[in-house]
Design a protein around this motif. Structure first.
Motif, PDB file in Angstrom:
ATOM      1  N   ASP A  69      42.623  -2.331 -32.768  1.00 43.82           N
ATOM      2  CA  ASP A  69      42.047  -3.677 -32.596  1.00 43.82           C
ATOM      3  C   ASP A  69      40.819  -3.373 -33.105  1.00 43.82           C
ATOM      4  OD1 ASP A  69      40.805  -5.674 -31.312  1.00 43.82           O
ATOM      5  OD2 ASP A  69      41.789  -5.028 -29.137  1.00 43.82           O
ATOM      6  N   GLY A  74      38.420  -5.946 -32.677  1.00 43.83           N
ATOM      7  CA  GLY A  74      37.424  -6.611 -31.783  1.00 43.83           C
ATOM      8  C   GLY A  74      36.771  -7.641 -32.327  1.00 43.83           C
ATOM      9  N   SER A 112      39.852   1.536 -31.815  1.00 41.08           N
ATOM     10  CA  SER A 112      39.142   0.485 -32.347  1.00 41.08           C
ATOM     11  C   SER A 112      38.449   1.166 -33.681  1.00 41.08           C
ATOM     12  CB  SER A 112      38.015   0.135 -31.587  1.00 41.08           C
ATOM     13  OG  SER A 112      38.576  -0.555 -30.451  1.00 41.08           O
TER      14      SER A 112
END
Length: 198
Positions: free
Chosen positions: A79, A81, A56
């Motif tokens: 990712d 998010g 992330s």
């Protein structure tokens, strides 16, 4: 005994100039805990290898001629998010990104951009990026573009899978002459599959 005296310039050995260091392989997370830290440590010619996992982070690449390679396209996942801006943002020449997935970023999964800087400023007079490549990339459900080459020449996307983007899955533009190539790629369920503009 041999005594070497140097006043600036390149380091020397009894046999002549010192050799340039060999390209290094930098492992994530074994050598550096984040992709950004590994990229920051890389020198031109180095390889950054990413182990399977979910990362992330936003990665900004400013070093020329490095390769960023996941060890498993489906299990090396950047990712965002649905809160981070761009997965990997490249502003340097000759950078390749390979074998990974980018998802859930507000703007772009992967971007090579010779004009827009990561801080959002725009320099339309900046020279284009020379040399870029995105290979074996999966980009899905990012806010705008999946894979994006802007003001970047002499590059290619191959093979790419891009889906679920509000703009185009694959984009090449603002690069005349672009000398860009897209092969063996699939874009589906985007507003536009492929977009090429100047």
């Amino acid at each position: 005994p041999v005594i070497l005296v140097a006043c600036g310039g390149r380091a020397t050995t009894p046999n002549g100039p010192a050799e340039s260091p060999a390209p290094a392989t930098i492992a994530v997370p074994a050598d550096h805990p984040t992709i950004q830290a590994a990229v920051d440590a890389a020198k031109p010619g180095d390889l950054v290898v990413i182990s399977p996992g979910e990362y992330s982070e936003e990665v900004n690449v400013t070093t020329d001629r490095i390769v960023i390679r996941g060890l498993d396209r489906n299990r090396v996942i950047l990712d965002g998010g649905n809160g981070l801006s761009d997965g990997i943002f490249v502003t340097s020449d000759g950078v390749a990104v390979e074998n990974l997935t980018v998802r859930g970023y507000l703007n772009n999964g992967l971007i090579w951009n010779g004009a827009e800087q990561p801080d959002g400023s725009l320099d339309p007079n900046a020279p284009p990026i020379d040399g870029w490549r995105g290979s074996y990339i999966t980009a899905h459900n990012n806010g705008l573009y999946g894979v994006y080459a802007f003001q970047a020449q002499n590059g290619q996307f191959d093979p790419v899978y891009a889906s679920g983007h509000a703009d185009s899955g694959i984009y090449i533009g603002q690069c005349k002459p672009c000398n860009g190539l897209v092969t063996d790629s699939l874009a589906e369920a985007n507003t536009i599959g492929y977009e090429g503009t100047n």
